[in-house]
Write an enzyme that holds these catalytic residues in place. Structure first.
Site, PDB file in Angstrom:
ATOM      1  N   SER A  68      -5.751 -17.519 -13.096  1.00 47.07           N
ATOM      2  CA  SER A  68      -6.272 -16.736 -14.216  1.00 47.07           C
ATOM      3  C   SER A  68      -7.747 -16.998 -14.523  1.00 47.07           C
ATOM      4  CB  SER A  68      -5.441 -16.990 -15.479  1.00 47.07           C
ATOM      5  OG  SER A  68      -5.593 -18.323 -15.912  1.00 47.07           O
ATOM      6  N   HIS A 108      -8.506 -21.602 -20.304  1.00 51.69           N
ATOM      7  CA  HIS A 108      -9.137 -20.285 -20.443  1.00 51.69           C
ATOM      8  C   HIS A 108     -10.472 -20.405 -21.172  1.00 51.69           C
ATOM      9  CE1 HIS A 108      -5.326 -17.609 -19.811  1.00 51.69           C
ATOM     10  NE2 HIS A 108      -5.775 -18.148 -18.694  1.00 51.69           N
ATOM     11  N   ASP A 134      -5.729 -13.558 -24.846  1.00 50.11           N
ATOM     12  CA  ASP A 134      -4.534 -14.410 -24.791  1.00 50.11           C
ATOM     13  C   ASP A 134      -3.573 -14.265 -25.967  1.00 50.11           C
ATOM     14  OD1 ASP A 134      -5.391 -15.452 -22.407  1.00 50.11           O
ATOM     15  OD2 ASP A 134      -6.246 -17.270 -23.285  1.00 50.11           O
TER      16      ASP A 134
END
Length: 192
Positions: A68, A108, A134
């Site tokens: 990701s 992230h 998210d």
């Protein structure tokens, strides 16, 4: 036990006769082996705890488990984290955070930050390789993360070093086979 070979060489009858080796040791040798093992384990724990104190992070080293964050980080990269509470969180920073209901931390990038005059900070994250933010990963009803959710902030990385961890988690039989090979190597090395 050792048997004589055809040319007078000595060959071990079993490289995996651990209990036979233990029975041959006197009490002092056995205590010495136990203390050596305890020292190795306690040294590793002290190093880990020292890293926690130095970095301010509950987990100073993590492995990236998904794609990701590509192209910034790839699956298997080993990240080094810090988490000093006085440092403000800013947009663009890569954070590792835990969400209630999920055991595994997520790596992230912070894309939005809301800072109140009281000093409270809320922020939103997104994986570089993901299409959406998210909010779907957070617990139900949660739209923003807070500082308490942050495990650490990425400060450096080693590419693909964590692949061993991923392989051992994805294929548990590989982990046990690797441990068996390492154990056999140690035992055979001791006998030679």
């Amino acid at each position: 036990m050792v048997r004589a070979g055809p040319v007078g060489t000595h060959l071990p009858t079993s490289g995996l006769d651990i209990f036979g080796d233990l029975r041959k040791m006197n009490k002092r040798q056995l205590y010495y082996q136990v203390l050596n093992f305890a020292m190795i384990v306690s040294s590793a724990l002290m190093i880990w705890k020292g890293l926690i104190v130095l970095t301010g992070s509950e987990s100073p080293i993590v492995v990236v488990l998904s794609g990701s964050m590509e192209p910034a980080f790839h699956r298997g990269d080993l990240l080094f984290l810090t988490n000093f509470r006085e440092d403000p969180i800013r947009a663009g920073e890569i954070v590792v955070f835990k969400v209630e209901g999920r055991d595994i931390p997520i790596v992230h990038r912070v894309i939005k930050v809301h800072e109140k005059e009281s000093g409270d900070i809320k922020f939103l994250t997104k994986g570089d390789n993901n299409e959406v933010d998210d909010r779907g990963l957070y617990k139900e009803g949660q739209n923003w993360l807070e500082k308490k959710d942050v495990v650490g902030r990425a400060r450096g990385f080693l590419p693909y070093v964590g692949m061993v961890t991923i392989i051992m988690n994805d294929y548990p039989k590989f982990k046990y086979a690797l441990l068996a090979v390492m154990g056999a190597y140690v035992l055979l090395k001791r006998e030679s």
